[in-house]
Design an enzyme around this catalytic site. Structure first.
Site, PDB file in Angstrom:
ATOM      1  CG  HIS A  74       3.814 -45.010  -2.332  1.00  0.00           C
ATOM      2  ND1 HIS A  74       3.847 -43.574  -1.784  1.00  0.00           N
ATOM      3  CD2 HIS A  74       4.300 -44.801  -3.650  1.00  0.00           C
ATOM      4  CE1 HIS A  74       4.486 -42.810  -2.631  1.00  0.00           C
ATOM      5  NE2 HIS A  74       4.438 -43.359  -3.741  1.00  0.00           N
ATOM      6  CG  ASP A 114      -2.353 -48.044   8.773  1.00  0.00           C
ATOM      7  OD1 ASP A 114      -3.427 -48.760   9.007  1.00  0.00           O
ATOM      8  OD2 ASP A 114      -1.605 -47.481   9.759  1.00  0.00           O
ATOM      9  CG  HIS A 169      -6.738 -45.921  11.062  1.00  0.00           C
ATOM     10  ND1 HIS A 169      -6.900 -44.619  11.419  1.00  0.00           N
ATOM     11  CD2 HIS A 169      -5.738 -46.142  10.334  1.00  0.00           C
ATOM     12  CE1 HIS A 169      -5.758 -44.106  11.294  1.00  0.00           C
ATOM     13  NE2 HIS A 169      -4.886 -44.960  10.831  1.00  0.00           N
ATOM     14  CG  HIS A 191      -2.379 -43.292   6.990  1.00  0.00           C
ATOM     15  ND1 HIS A 191      -1.167 -43.494   7.326  1.00  0.00           N
ATOM     16  CD2 HIS A 191      -3.209 -43.731   7.828  1.00  0.00           C
ATOM     17  CE1 HIS A 191      -1.069 -44.077   8.418  1.00  0.00           C
ATOM     18  NE2 HIS A 191      -2.178 -44.154   9.043  1.00  0.00           N
ATOM     19  CB  CYS A 192       1.030 -43.801   2.052  1.00  0.00           C
ATOM     20  SG  CYS A 192       2.445 -44.694   1.460  1.00  0.00           S
ATOM     21  CG  HIS A 237       4.740 -41.271   1.814  1.00  0.00           C
ATOM     22  ND1 HIS A 237       4.585 -41.989   0.787  1.00  0.00           N
ATOM     23  CD2 HIS A 237       6.155 -40.941   1.978  1.00  0.00           C
ATOM     24  CE1 HIS A 237       5.971 -42.361   0.195  1.00  0.00           C
ATOM     25  NE2 HIS A 237       6.731 -41.647   0.982  1.00  0.00           N
ATOM     26  CG  MET A 294      -0.597 -41.520  -0.456  1.00  0.00           C
ATOM     27  SD  MET A 294       1.076 -42.311  -0.858  1.00  0.00           S
ATOM     28  CE  MET A 294       0.581 -43.828  -1.881  1.00  0.00           C
ATOM     29  CG  HIS A 338     -20.150 -24.812  12.655  1.00  0.00           C
ATOM     30  ND1 HIS A 338     -21.226 -25.003  13.454  1.00  0.00           N
ATOM     31  CD2 HIS A 338     -20.781 -23.466  11.741  1.00  0.00           C
ATOM     32  CE1 HIS A 338     -22.032 -23.896  13.587  1.00  0.00           C
ATOM     33  NE2 HIS A 338     -21.725 -23.202  12.688  1.00  0.00           N
ATOM     34  CD  GLU A 387     -22.704 -25.203  19.493  1.00  0.00           C
ATOM     35  OE1 GLU A 387     -22.707 -25.270  20.664  1.00  0.00           O
ATOM     36  OE2 GLU A 387     -22.241 -23.981  18.882  1.00  0.00           O
ATOM     37  CB  THR A 388     -19.079 -27.245  16.509  1.00  0.00           C
ATOM     38  OG1 THR A 388     -19.511 -26.142  15.897  1.00  0.00           O
ATOM     39  CG2 THR A 388     -17.537 -27.607  15.968  1.00  0.00           C
ATOM     40  CG  HIS A 404     -16.772 -22.913  14.122  1.00  0.00           C
ATOM     41  ND1 HIS A 404     -16.587 -22.218  15.064  1.00  0.00           N
ATOM     42  CD2 HIS A 404     -18.026 -22.690  13.628  1.00  0.00           C
ATOM     43  CE1 HIS A 404     -17.283 -21.053  14.966  1.00  0.00           C
ATOM     44  NE2 HIS A 404     -18.179 -21.418  14.087  1.00  0.00           N
TER      45      HIS A 404
HETATM   46 CU   LIG Z   1       3.131 -43.373   0.105  1.00  0.00          CU
END
Ligand SMILES: [Cu+2]
Length: 384
Positions: free
Chosen positions: A139, A142, A144, A179-180, A189, A194, A299, A323-324, A350
């Site tokens: 594994h 990453d 962001h 995330h992986c 994954h 993950m 929502h 609202e959303t 929603h």
């Molecule tokens: Cu992984």
């Protein structure tokens, strides 16, 4: 070629052989290519960037907590930037996504999603990523929020029985997915659970569109997850003896782009009943919502988003009175709301089919005094 790089390539190739048993031969050609590229990238970074002198910075060690809760943190930073240390331990585990429906999840710290980390802009995140030898797969992670080396993924490949430490500077303010991202197996994954999020707060705190400080009384982290659980010929959900056994069937479902489940915090009903999110009338509640793979549209039924960062980046002025709101897959968003009425509020995606049929719903249970001015039953339902 430096000796260490050669050793690393050999190690990766050994690991690929191990993964071939799990991932099938087709994925291996591409994975081998990528692994070679990534290994070189990791080595380049290690050899070309001068060590930073961070000795003068304060170090803070944070114990992460499982979602929907968030570790204690300052909303407005005091003092200079810090090095904030976190540890994530990877756990491959059986996971119940709905009553009687079980899959093999891949998790950071055992939860889906992984825990929310909180730092301030300008801080350094120092993550120890541990892959215990009880796991079967390689594994990585990453972020962001990070800059370079595939978000840190190129520097954090850990085989079972290994750990790695990644440090990056949090230069962008907002909520960001992590995330992986292992070569050849990224979506598997990620859609096995993950993923998680990090919140990088501006040092002087959150601001409304007029520049006034916004502080919250409670913060919750909702991680939305699409799962792709295979069914047998009779339409029953299948379960597998080991994590690798389900790979081919799961991939087939994934490629339809039709999730079997879309859930908040790992399971149908994870945020309802005893696990409902709590608040009181008058409290300012901040909700961080991530979806690492698929678009979503949160929502709050019976409420609003007073201030919303739909794509979660805090140096943009928040939208008001929503609202959303829309969060694209691979992003986290954040919404700020002051509850004004008591009761049970459903917090949903929603796309109502995803909410009511696939599971993407949770509850806020809010205590306090009812405000007749905002709403009243002028005539209770009665025969005409
Ligand atoms: Cu992984």
């Amino acid at each position: 070629m430096p000796c260490r790089l050669m050793e690393k390539k050999v190690a990766n190739n050994i690991n690929l052989s191990r993964r071939a048993l799990l991932a099938g031969a087709a994925a291996i050609g591409a994975a081998a290519q990528l692994t070679t590229m990534v290994a070189a990238t990791a080595e380049d970074v290690a050899e070309t960037v001068a060590p930073l002198d961070l000795n003068s910075l304060e170090r803070v060690k944070v114990e992460l907590v499982a979602p929907p809760f968030v570790h204690a943190h300052e909303q407005v930073a005091t003092g200079a930037p810090k090095i904030v240390e976190f540890t994530l331990t990877i756990e491959e585990k059986r996971h119940e996504v709905d009553d009687g429906v079980e899959l093999w999840a891949m998790t950071f710290n055992g939860s889906v999603p992984g825990p929310l980390m909180v730092v301030h802009e300008g801080d350094y995140v120092e993550l120890t990523l541990i892959n215990p030898d009880t796991n079967l797969m390689m594994h990585n992670i990453d972020f962001h929020a990070a800059t370079g080396a595939l978000g840190g993924a190129a520097l954090t490949h850990v085989n079972p029985g290994e750990k790695a430490v990644l440090r990056f500077k949090a230069t962008k303010a907002g909520v960001f997915v992590y995330h992986c991202a292992p070569e050849g197996m990224v979506p598997w994954h990620v859609t096995s659970g993950m993923n998680g999020a990090i919140m990088v707060l501006p040092r002087d705190g959150l601001r409304d569109p007029k520049g006034n400080l916004l502080t919250y009384d409670r913060v919750y982290y909702v991680g939305e997850q699409d799962f792709y659980v295979p069914k047998d010929a009779d339409g029953n959900y299948m379960s597998y003896e080991s994590i690798g056994d389900g790979y081919a069937d799961t991939l087939e479902v994934m490629r339809t782009l039709l999730p079997s489940h879309v859930v908040f915090n790992g399971k149908v009903g994870a945020l309802t009943g005893d696990n409902a999110l709590k608040a009181n009338v008058g409290e300012k509640v901040f909700v961080v919502h991530s979806q690492a793979n698929r678009d979503t549209r949160p929502h709050l039924i019976g409420g609003h988003g007073d201030f919303v960062w739909q794509t979660g980046k805090f140096h943009n002025p928040p939208d008001v009175d929503q609202e959303t709101w829309f969060i694209p897959g691979g992003a986290a968003g954040a919404a700020f709301y002051t509850f004004l009425q008591p009761g049970v509020y459903a917090y949903v995606n929603h796309n109502l089919i995803e909410a009511f049929e696939l599971g993407a719903a949770g509850h806020f249970v809010v205590e306090g005094e009812w405000n007749d001015d905002l709403m009243t039953a002028v005539l209770a339902p009665t025969p005409i």
